[in-house]
Design a protein around this motif. Structure first.
Motif, PDB file in Angstrom:
ATOM      1  N   GLU A   1       0.829  -1.214   0.000  1.00 43.43           N
ATOM      2  CA  GLU A   1       0.000   0.000   0.000  1.00 43.43           C
ATOM      3  C   GLU A   1       0.858   1.257   0.000  1.00 43.43           C
ATOM      4  O   GLU A   1       0.520   2.257  -0.646  1.00 43.43           O
ATOM      5  CB  GLU A   1      -0.937   0.005   1.204  1.00 43.43           C
ATOM      6  CG  GLU A   1      -2.084  -0.994   1.150  1.00 43.43           C
ATOM      7  CD  GLU A   1      -1.666  -2.414   1.473  1.00 43.43           C
ATOM      8  OE1 GLU A   1      -2.452  -3.333   1.228  1.00 43.43           O
ATOM      9  OE2 GLU A   1      -0.536  -2.597   1.979  1.00 43.43           O
ATOM     10  N   ILE A   2       1.960   1.212   0.720  1.00 44.85           N
ATOM     11  CA  ILE A   2       2.850   2.378   0.767  1.00 44.85           C
ATOM     12  C   ILE A   2       3.451   2.633  -0.613  1.00 44.85           C
ATOM     13  O   ILE A   2       3.479   3.773  -1.099  1.00 44.85           O
ATOM     14  CB  ILE A   2       3.969   2.169   1.808  1.00 44.85           C
ATOM     15  CG1 ILE A   2       3.381   2.082   3.223  1.00 44.85           C
ATOM     16  CG2 ILE A   2       4.987   3.301   1.743  1.00 44.85           C
ATOM     17  CD1 ILE A   2       4.392   1.739   4.294  1.00 44.85           C
ATOM     18  N   ARG A   3       3.916   1.573  -1.284  1.00 44.31           N
ATOM     19  CA  ARG A   3       4.530   1.727  -2.614  1.00 44.31           C
ATOM     20  C   ARG A   3       3.508   2.256  -3.629  1.00 44.31           C
ATOM     21  O   ARG A   3       3.823   3.104  -4.461  1.00 44.31           O
ATOM     22  CB  ARG A   3       5.103   0.392  -3.086  1.00 44.31           C
ATOM     23  CG  ARG A   3       6.311  -0.069  -2.288  1.00 44.31           C
ATOM     24  CD  ARG A   3       6.996  -1.249  -2.981  1.00 44.31           C
ATOM     25  NE  ARG A   3       8.044  -1.833  -2.167  1.00 44.31           N
ATOM     26  CZ  ARG A   3       9.268  -1.335  -2.053  1.00 44.31           C
ATOM     27  NH1 ARG A   3       9.591  -0.224  -2.698  1.00 44.31           N
ATOM     28  NH2 ARG A   3      10.171  -1.949  -1.294  1.00 44.31           N
ATOM     29  N   GLU A   4       2.288   1.747  -3.549  1.00 40.98           N
ATOM     30  CA  GLU A   4       1.246   2.216  -4.468  1.00 40.98           C
ATOM     31  C   GLU A   4       0.933   3.688  -4.232  1.00 40.98           C
ATOM     32  O   GLU A   4       0.750   4.462  -5.196  1.00 40.98           O
ATOM     33  CB  GLU A   4      -0.017   1.373  -4.286  1.00 40.98           C
ATOM     34  CG  GLU A   4       0.118  -0.050  -4.798  1.00 40.98           C
ATOM     35  CD  GLU A   4      -1.101  -0.901  -4.497  1.00 40.98           C
ATOM     36  OE1 GLU A   4      -1.982  -0.417  -3.739  1.00 40.98           O
ATOM     37  OE2 GLU A   4      -1.191  -2.043  -4.993  1.00 40.98           O
ATOM     38  N   ALA A   5       0.865   4.080  -2.955  1.00 42.08           N
ATOM     39  CA  ALA A   5       0.578   5.483  -2.638  1.00 42.08           C
ATOM     40  C   ALA A   5       1.716   6.393  -3.085  1.00 42.08           C
ATOM     41  O   ALA A   5       1.477   7.511  -3.563  1.00 42.08           O
ATOM     42  CB  ALA A   5       0.343   5.628  -1.135  1.00 42.08           C
ATOM     43  N   VAL A   6       2.955   5.913  -2.961  1.00 43.59           N
ATOM     44  CA  VAL A   6       4.108   6.701  -3.412  1.00 43.59           C
ATOM     45  C   VAL A   6       4.073   6.871  -4.925  1.00 43.59           C
ATOM     46  O   VAL A   6       4.348   7.960  -5.461  1.00 43.59           O
ATOM     47  CB  VAL A   6       5.425   6.032  -2.966  1.00 43.59           C
ATOM     48  CG1 VAL A   6       6.619   6.684  -3.663  1.00 43.59           C
ATOM     49  CG2 VAL A   6       5.588   6.130  -1.460  1.00 43.59           C
ATOM     50  N   GLN A   7       3.746   5.800  -5.648  1.00 46.77           N
ATOM     51  CA  GLN A   7       3.658   5.867  -7.108  1.00 46.77           C
ATOM     52  C   GLN A   7       2.596   6.868  -7.547  1.00 46.77           C
ATOM     53  O   GLN A   7       2.807   7.665  -8.470  1.00 46.77           O
ATOM     54  CB  GLN A   7       3.336   4.486  -7.668  1.00 46.77           C
ATOM     55  CG  GLN A   7       3.302   4.423  -9.200  1.00 46.77           C
ATOM     56  CD  GLN A   7       4.636   4.767  -9.814  1.00 46.77           C
ATOM     57  OE1 GLN A   7       5.653   4.174  -9.482  1.00 46.77           O
ATOM     58  NE2 GLN A   7       4.659   5.750 -10.720  1.00 46.77           N
ATOM     59  N   GLU A   8       1.459   6.860  -6.863  1.00 48.44           N
ATOM     60  CA  GLU A   8       0.394   7.804  -7.182  1.00 48.44           C
ATOM     61  C   GLU A   8       0.836   9.238  -6.893  1.00 48.44           C
ATOM     62  O   GLU A   8       0.555  10.154  -7.682  1.00 48.44           O
ATOM     63  CB  GLU A   8      -0.858   7.467  -6.366  1.00 48.44           C
ATOM     64  CG  GLU A   8      -2.069   8.290  -6.752  1.00 48.44           C
ATOM     65  CD  GLU A   8      -3.308   7.898  -5.969  1.00 48.44           C
ATOM     66  OE1 GLU A   8      -4.341   8.565  -6.133  1.00 48.44           O
ATOM     67  OE2 GLU A   8      -3.234   6.919  -5.196  1.00 48.44           O
ATOM     68  N   ALA A   9       1.552   9.433  -5.770  1.00 49.45           N
ATOM     69  CA  ALA A   9       2.056  10.766  -5.443  1.00 49.45           C
ATOM     70  C   ALA A   9       3.037  11.259  -6.504  1.00 49.45           C
ATOM     71  O   ALA A   9       3.053  12.451  -6.871  1.00 49.45           O
ATOM     72  CB  ALA A   9       2.725  10.741  -4.067  1.00 49.45           C
ATOM     73  N   GLU A  10       3.858  10.346  -7.017  1.00 47.20           N
ATOM     74  CA  GLU A  10       4.838  10.710  -8.049  1.00 47.20           C
ATOM     75  C   GLU A  10       4.132  11.140  -9.340  1.00 47.20           C
ATOM     76  O   GLU A  10       4.529  12.111  -9.985  1.00 47.20           O
ATOM     77  CB  GLU A  10       5.757   9.519  -8.310  1.00 47.20           C
ATOM     78  CG  GLU A  10       6.972   9.846  -9.147  1.00 47.20           C
ATOM     79  CD  GLU A  10       7.948   8.688  -9.217  1.00 47.20           C
ATOM     80  OE1 GLU A  10       9.094   8.922  -9.650  1.00 47.20           O
ATOM     81  OE2 GLU A  10       7.583   7.554  -8.842  1.00 47.20           O
ATOM     82  N   ASN A  11       3.059  10.420  -9.692  1.00 46.00           N
ATOM     83  CA  ASN A  11       2.307  10.774 -10.901  1.00 46.00           C
ATOM     84  C   ASN A  11       1.608  12.122 -10.757  1.00 46.00           C
ATOM     85  O   ASN A  11       1.585  12.923 -11.692  1.00 46.00           O
ATOM     86  CB  ASN A  11       1.278   9.681 -11.205  1.00 46.00           C
ATOM     87  CG  ASN A  11       1.925   8.381 -11.628  1.00 46.00           C
ATOM     88  OD1 ASN A  11       3.056   8.377 -12.140  1.00 46.00           O
ATOM     89  ND2 ASN A  11       1.224   7.261 -11.421  1.00 46.00           N
ATOM     90  N   VAL A  12       1.021  12.360  -9.588  1.00 47.47           N
ATOM     91  CA  VAL A  12       0.330  13.631  -9.348  1.00 47.47           C
ATOM     92  C   VAL A  12       1.320  14.794  -9.415  1.00 47.47           C
ATOM     93  O   VAL A  12       1.028  15.855  -9.989  1.00 47.47           O
ATOM     94  CB  VAL A  12      -0.394  13.607  -7.983  1.00 47.47           C
ATOM     95  CG1 VAL A  12      -0.897  15.000  -7.608  1.00 47.47           C
ATOM     96  CG2 VAL A  12      -1.544  12.621  -8.000  1.00 47.47           C
TER      97      VAL A  12
ATOM     98  N   LEU B   1       9.814  13.866  -2.429  1.00 53.00           N
ATOM     99  CA  LEU B   1       8.705  13.380  -3.243  1.00 53.00           C
ATOM    100  C   LEU B   1       7.400  13.439  -2.460  1.00 53.00           C
ATOM    101  O   LEU B   1       6.338  13.720  -3.020  1.00 53.00           O
ATOM    102  CB  LEU B   1       8.991  11.943  -3.694  1.00 53.00           C
ATOM    103  CG  LEU B   1       7.898  11.251  -4.511  1.00 53.00           C
ATOM    104  CD1 LEU B   1       7.624  12.035  -5.799  1.00 53.00           C
ATOM    105  CD2 LEU B   1       8.294   9.818  -4.825  1.00 53.00           C
ATOM    106  N   ILE B   2       7.474  13.173  -1.164  1.00 50.81           N
ATOM    107  CA  ILE B   2       6.297  13.277  -0.301  1.00 50.81           C
ATOM    108  C   ILE B   2       6.631  14.137   0.907  1.00 50.81           C
ATOM    109  O   ILE B   2       7.803  14.264   1.297  1.00 50.81           O
ATOM    110  CB  ILE B   2       5.798  11.893   0.185  1.00 50.81           C
ATOM    111  CG1 ILE B   2       6.867  11.228   1.066  1.00 50.81           C
ATOM    112  CG2 ILE B   2       5.398  11.020  -0.980  1.00 50.81           C
ATOM    113  CD1 ILE B   2       6.386   9.981   1.789  1.00 50.81           C
ATOM    114  N   THR B   3       5.589  14.738   1.475  1.00 52.53           N
ATOM    115  CA  THR B   3       5.702  15.377   2.782  1.00 52.53           C
ATOM    116  C   THR B   3       5.034  14.445   3.778  1.00 52.53           C
ATOM    117  O   THR B   3       3.868  14.065   3.600  1.00 52.53           O
ATOM    118  CB  THR B   3       5.018  16.745   2.800  1.00 52.53           C
ATOM    119  OG1 THR B   3       5.722  17.624   1.927  1.00 52.53           O
ATOM    120  CG2 THR B   3       5.014  17.336   4.199  1.00 52.53           C
ATOM    121  N   PHE B   4       5.778  14.043   4.777  1.00 53.26           N
ATOM    122  CA  PHE B   4       5.284  13.063   5.736  1.00 53.26           C
ATOM    123  C   PHE B   4       4.793  13.774   6.997  1.00 53.26           C
ATOM    124  O   PHE B   4       5.488  14.600   7.584  1.00 53.26           O
ATOM    125  CB  PHE B   4       6.404  12.081   6.086  1.00 53.26           C
ATOM    126  CG  PHE B   4       6.141  11.257   7.319  1.00 53.26           C
ATOM    127  CD1 PHE B   4       5.117  10.335   7.344  1.00 53.26           C
ATOM    128  CD2 PHE B   4       6.917  11.409   8.462  1.00 53.26           C
ATOM    129  CE1 PHE B   4       4.875   9.577   8.472  1.00 53.26           C
ATOM    130  CE2 PHE B   4       6.689  10.665   9.596  1.00 53.26           C
ATOM    131  CZ  PHE B   4       5.657   9.742   9.598  1.00 53.26           C
TER     132      PHE B   4
END
Length: 417
Positions: free
Chosen positions: A71-82, A116-119
């Motif tokens: 789930e974390i990897r999928e969410a990161v991939q989506e964040a990268e696309n956005v 890439l993300i803000t945590f």
């Protein structure tokens, strides 16, 4: 009733005031990675969503219990696309982040490092103990405080007055009733609003014209005290109790004792701290303190609840009022340092036992002077290893019974002690 602006956030003026970190983040429109640490119901989740919206970030919320590596990897991939196609940054919000194991926490590191993300993580546990050091070094810890009574009262009044709250949906609440809820919530805004809503809906259903304290007492039985018997608050309250005992404040010690008992703490955890204080902080200034602390444990085990609490209270008062000395504690620490420094030094021959003729021929017990052969039951002789020489570890204070011990040691040993 979630706050829509920083001005609606209650109980955190150190964060939302003119120089507060959250205020400056919104003004700068830049959101760094953060960990929100504080008691339940203090606004951590609400503020995370508020900041993301105010700074124009996309928000993704992950569950520390239900989310795994996939789930974390999928969410990161989506964040990268956005970020790539929409130019919008993503906030990863993880509630109760301390429930993420080390592997899950480590997985976030490169994405936080790259930006890439803000945590943003929220936790009720001390991040120093629950968050891995590499992740902790890449975020800023923001401390949320328990919401004061006055701010909870203001929040309840606002909830009754606003359209998105209970305006038109609840009978009037007496001021004393709102104060009662605010006290019962014990600093937890979520709990306060839940109780307000429950009381309002039931009062309307039963046709009540006004909501008073008597009606509330029939619904809600007692305070749900903030406490975690295995977490931060457990150690905080035990520490406050021990320090009050050490500081000779029986009233404060009784307060922390009552707090722990009402929260459901194991009385034996309290008794262990009481016995430790009697030995470590009172010591020989009043040797009776240790006996009373041990007797309290025996009395509690014999009587059980609730009568056993009285023995705990009696011993608490005695230990708090007793004169204090940590001379025995310091003496042991100094002796341990010598043991570590010099190792296993041989026992002098005159102090060794000589149960056989061979050992006596080897000099065991030779020249040992039996103290009861002397008029005062004492004789000067050496008891330390020869190579170590005389040491003075125990330095009795002039407080309580230790003053008597100091005079006796001085009389026997003179300047050697």
């Amino acid at each position: 009733m979630r706050p829509r602006t920083l001005d609606e956030v209650v109980g955190q003026p150190h964060l939302t005031g003119p120089q507060g970190l959250l205020r400056r983040i919104v003004e700068a429109q830049f959101l760094p990675s953060l960990i929100f640490w504080g008691p339940p119901g203090t606004g951590k989740t609400s503020v995370a969503f508020l900041l993301a919206e105010a700074c124009g970030y996309r928000m993704t919320s992950l569950s520390a219990v239900a989310s795994g590596v996939k789930e974390i990897r999928e969410a990161v991939q989506e964040a990268e696309n956005v970020l790539k196609f929409q130019g919008k940054k993503t906030v990863f919000f993880i509630d109760e982040v301390h429930r993420f194991h080390k592997g899950q926490q480590s997985l976030l590191l490169p994405y936080v490092e790259e930006g890439l993300i803000t945590f943003i993580g929220s936790t009720t546990e001390n991040p120093s103990f629950e968050i891995i050091a590499p992740l902790l070094s890449r975020v800023q810890v923001v401390v949320f405080r328990e919401i004061p009574f006055e701010d909870l009262l203001h929040l309840l009044q606002r909830a009754l007055e606003e359209e998105r709250g209970l305006r038109g949906k609840a009978p009037p609440f007496e001021e004393e009733a709102l104060q009662w809820i605010a006290r019962l919530a014990d600093g937890d805004a979520r709990q306060a609003l839940n109780m307000l809503e429950t009381a309002a809906l039931l009062a309307r259903q039963e046709g009540k014209k006004r909501v008073d304290v008597d009606f509330l007492q029939g619904l809600f039985q007692r305070v749900s005290y903030l406490y975690d018997k295995s977490g931060e608050e457990h150690y905080n309250l035990l520490s406050a109790y021990h320090k009050s005992l050490r500081g000779s404040d029986p009233d404060a010690a009784l307060y922390w004792l009552a707090r722990m008992l009402e929260a459901g703490e194991d009385p034996h955890a309290i008794l262990r701290r009481l016995i430790a204080c009697a030995s470590e902080d009172v010591g020989n200034a009043d040797p009776q303190a240790l006996l009373i602390a041990l007797a309290a444990r025996e009395a509690f085990d014999f009587l059980g609840e609730p009568e056993g609490r009285l023995a705990l209270a009696q011993a608490t008062v005695y230990v708090a009022c007793a004169p204090k000395s940590n001379a025995s504690y310091r003496a042991l620490q100094e002796a341990l340092e010598d043991v570590k420094k010099y190792g296993s030094l041989p026992v002098p021959l005159h102090l060794r036992n000589a149960p056989t003729g061979l050992l006596r021929q080897m000099g065991y017990a030779k020249e040992y002077q039996y103290v009861h052969d002397f008029p005062e039951g004492f004789v000067l002789q050496e008891y330390f290893p020869t190579s170590l020489g005389r040491r003075v570890y125990y330095r009795p204070t002039q407080r309580g019974y230790e003053k008597v011990l100091a005079e006796r040691l001085n009389l026997l040993w003179g300047e050697q002690k």
